[in-house]
Design a protein around this motif. Structure first.
Motif, PDB file in Angstrom:
ATOM      1  N   GLY A 151      31.766  75.211  95.446  1.00 44.77           N
ATOM      2  CA  GLY A 151      33.168  75.467  95.745  1.00 44.77           C
ATOM      3  C   GLY A 151      33.346  76.286  97.007  1.00 44.77           C
ATOM      4  N   ASN A 152      32.526  77.311  97.171  1.00 45.12           N
ATOM      5  CA  ASN A 152      32.608  78.121  98.394  1.00 45.12           C
ATOM      6  C   ASN A 152      32.285  77.289  99.626  1.00 45.12           C
ATOM      7  N   ASP A 153      31.284  76.427  99.525  1.00 47.45           N
ATOM      8  CA  ASP A 153      30.910  75.584 100.657  1.00 47.45           C
ATOM      9  C   ASP A 153      32.010  74.591 101.023  1.00 47.45           C
ATOM     10  N   LEU A 154      32.710  74.074 100.019  1.00 49.61           N
ATOM     11  CA  LEU A 154      33.735  73.055 100.254  1.00 49.61           C
ATOM     12  C   LEU A 154      35.137  73.637 100.407  1.00 49.61           C
ATOM     13  N   GLY A 155      35.295  74.933 100.127  1.00 53.08           N
ATOM     14  CA  GLY A 155      36.617  75.546 100.230  1.00 53.08           C
ATOM     15  C   GLY A 155      37.525  75.209  99.055  1.00 53.08           C
ATOM     16  N   ILE A 156      36.926  74.983  97.882  1.00 59.24           N
ATOM     17  CA  ILE A 156      37.706  74.688  96.677  1.00 59.24           C
ATOM     18  C   ILE A 156      37.252  75.629  95.571  1.00 59.24           C
ATOM     19  N   SER A 157      38.006  75.671  94.479  1.00 58.27           N
ATOM     20  CA  SER A 157      37.663  76.585  93.398  1.00 58.27           C
ATOM     21  C   SER A 157      36.554  76.003  92.523  1.00 58.27           C
ATOM     22  N   GLU A 158      35.952  76.888  91.748  1.00 57.15           N
ATOM     23  CA  GLU A 158      34.865  76.491  90.851  1.00 57.15           C
ATOM     24  C   GLU A 158      35.357  75.482  89.814  1.00 57.15           C
ATOM     25  N   SER A 159      36.568  75.710  89.299  1.00 60.38           N
ATOM     26  CA  SER A 159      37.094  74.780  88.291  1.00 60.38           C
ATOM     27  C   SER A 159      37.379  73.402  88.896  1.00 60.38           C
ATOM     28  N   THR A 160      37.748  73.360  90.170  1.00 63.63           N
ATOM     29  CA  THR A 160      37.953  72.075  90.840  1.00 63.63           C
ATOM     30  C   THR A 160      36.629  71.341  90.994  1.00 63.63           C
ATOM     31  N   VAL A 161      35.568  72.080  91.279  1.00 60.69           N
ATOM     32  CA  VAL A 161      34.237  71.471  91.371  1.00 60.69           C
ATOM     33  C   VAL A 161      33.874  70.850  90.031  1.00 60.69           C
ATOM     34  N   TYR A 162      34.083  71.602  88.939  1.00 59.08           N
ATOM     35  CA  TYR A 162      33.791  71.053  87.611  1.00 59.08           C
ATOM     36  C   TYR A 162      34.619  69.799  87.350  1.00 59.08           C
ATOM     37  N   GLY A 163      35.876  69.810  87.773  1.00 60.43           N
ATOM     38  CA  GLY A 163      36.721  68.626  87.596  1.00 60.43           C
ATOM     39  C   GLY A 163      36.186  67.421  88.356  1.00 60.43           C
ATOM     40  N   HIS A 164      35.765  67.640  89.608  1.00 60.74           N
ATOM     41  CA  HIS A 164      35.201  66.538  90.396  1.00 60.74           C
ATOM     42  C   HIS A 164      33.906  66.024  89.770  1.00 60.74           C
ATOM     43  N   LEU A 165      33.068  66.944  89.297  1.00 57.43           N
ATOM     44  CA  LEU A 165      31.808  66.515  88.679  1.00 57.43           C
ATOM     45  C   LEU A 165      32.063  65.742  87.384  1.00 57.43           C
ATOM     46  N   ASP A 166      33.023  66.210  86.587  1.00 56.82           N
ATOM     47  CA  ASP A 166      33.340  65.517  85.332  1.00 56.82           C
ATOM     48  C   ASP A 166      33.899  64.123  85.603  1.00 56.82           C
ATOM     49  N   SER A 167      34.808  64.017  86.583  1.00 60.18           N
ATOM     50  CA  SER A 167      35.380  62.700  86.876  1.00 60.18           C
ATOM     51  C   SER A 167      34.322  61.771  87.484  1.00 60.18           C
ATOM     52  N   ALA A 168      33.430  62.306  88.304  1.00 62.97           N
ATOM     53  CA  ALA A 168      32.354  61.477  88.859  1.00 62.97           C
ATOM     54  C   ALA A 168      31.424  60.988  87.747  1.00 62.97           C
ATOM     55  N   THR A 169      31.164  61.849  86.778  1.00 62.99           N
ATOM     56  CA  THR A 169      30.318  61.462  85.640  1.00 62.99           C
ATOM     57  C   THR A 169      30.962  60.317  84.865  1.00 62.99           C
ATOM     58  N   LYS A 170      32.288  60.399  84.680  1.00 64.36           N
ATOM     59  CA  LYS A 170      32.998  59.329  83.967  1.00 64.36           C
ATOM     60  C   LYS A 170      33.004  58.038  84.774  1.00 64.36           C
TER      61      LYS A 170
END
Length: 156
Positions: free
Chosen positions: A30-49
């Motif tokens: 998240g720090n590297d991409l400029g987004i929050s940690e919860s947004t990272v989890y959301g992107h990872l969860d949606s990518a997994t789906k």
């Protein structure tokens, strides 16, 4: 690994999966991409789906194998075309330009607040005054309620 589901991944989902492959924490990604940690989890969860993987780690490994075979949309080692934004810096410039009062709390997704030490010190008497007024109003309200109850109970 020519699964069409890889084409459905967004650039952010790809970046998050790359970070996971690099064994970075969600906070670091998240720090590297400029987004929050919860947004990272959301992107990872949606990518997994999207990939139909049983978990994030498997999705990241599948994505890594897919990139090694050659992804025409994004060659290996090339970052996505999404440029991370700096919402805290934009908000700082906007609030400084408008002259509005900045609160002593950090913005969501920011590592720290953007106040100078002098501005933080200025907040101490302001907060003390606000608490004093609040407790004064509470005491006045309690006094009114007790006087009212006493007056009602002592009526002839």
């Amino acid at each position: 690994m020519t699964d069409p589901n890889f084409d459905r991944l967004t650039p952010r989902q790809r970046d998050c999966l790359r970070g996971l492959v690099a064994l970075k924490s969600a906070k670091r990604i998240g720090n590297d991409l400029g987004i929050s940690e919860s947004t990272v989890y959301g992107h990872l969860d949606s990518a997994t789906k999207v990939l139909g993987a049983p978990d994030r780690a498997t999705a990241a490994l599948w994505f890594q194998a897919h990139e090694r075979l050659g992804d025409p949309q994004n060659p290996p080692g090339q970052p996505s075309r999404v440029v991370p934004t700096a919402p805290a810096a934009a908000g700082k410039q906007a609030s400084a330009a408008s002259g509005s009062l900045r609160l002593p709390f950090r913005a969501k997704g920011s590592a720290h607040n953007d106040l100078s030490p002098l501005q933080r010190l200025a907040w101490i008497p302001l907060l003390a005054l606000a608490f004093a007024v609040g407790f004064g109003m509470l005491a006045a309200g309690l006094r009114f309620v007790t006087d009212f109850i006493v007056a009602v109970l002592h009526q002839p």
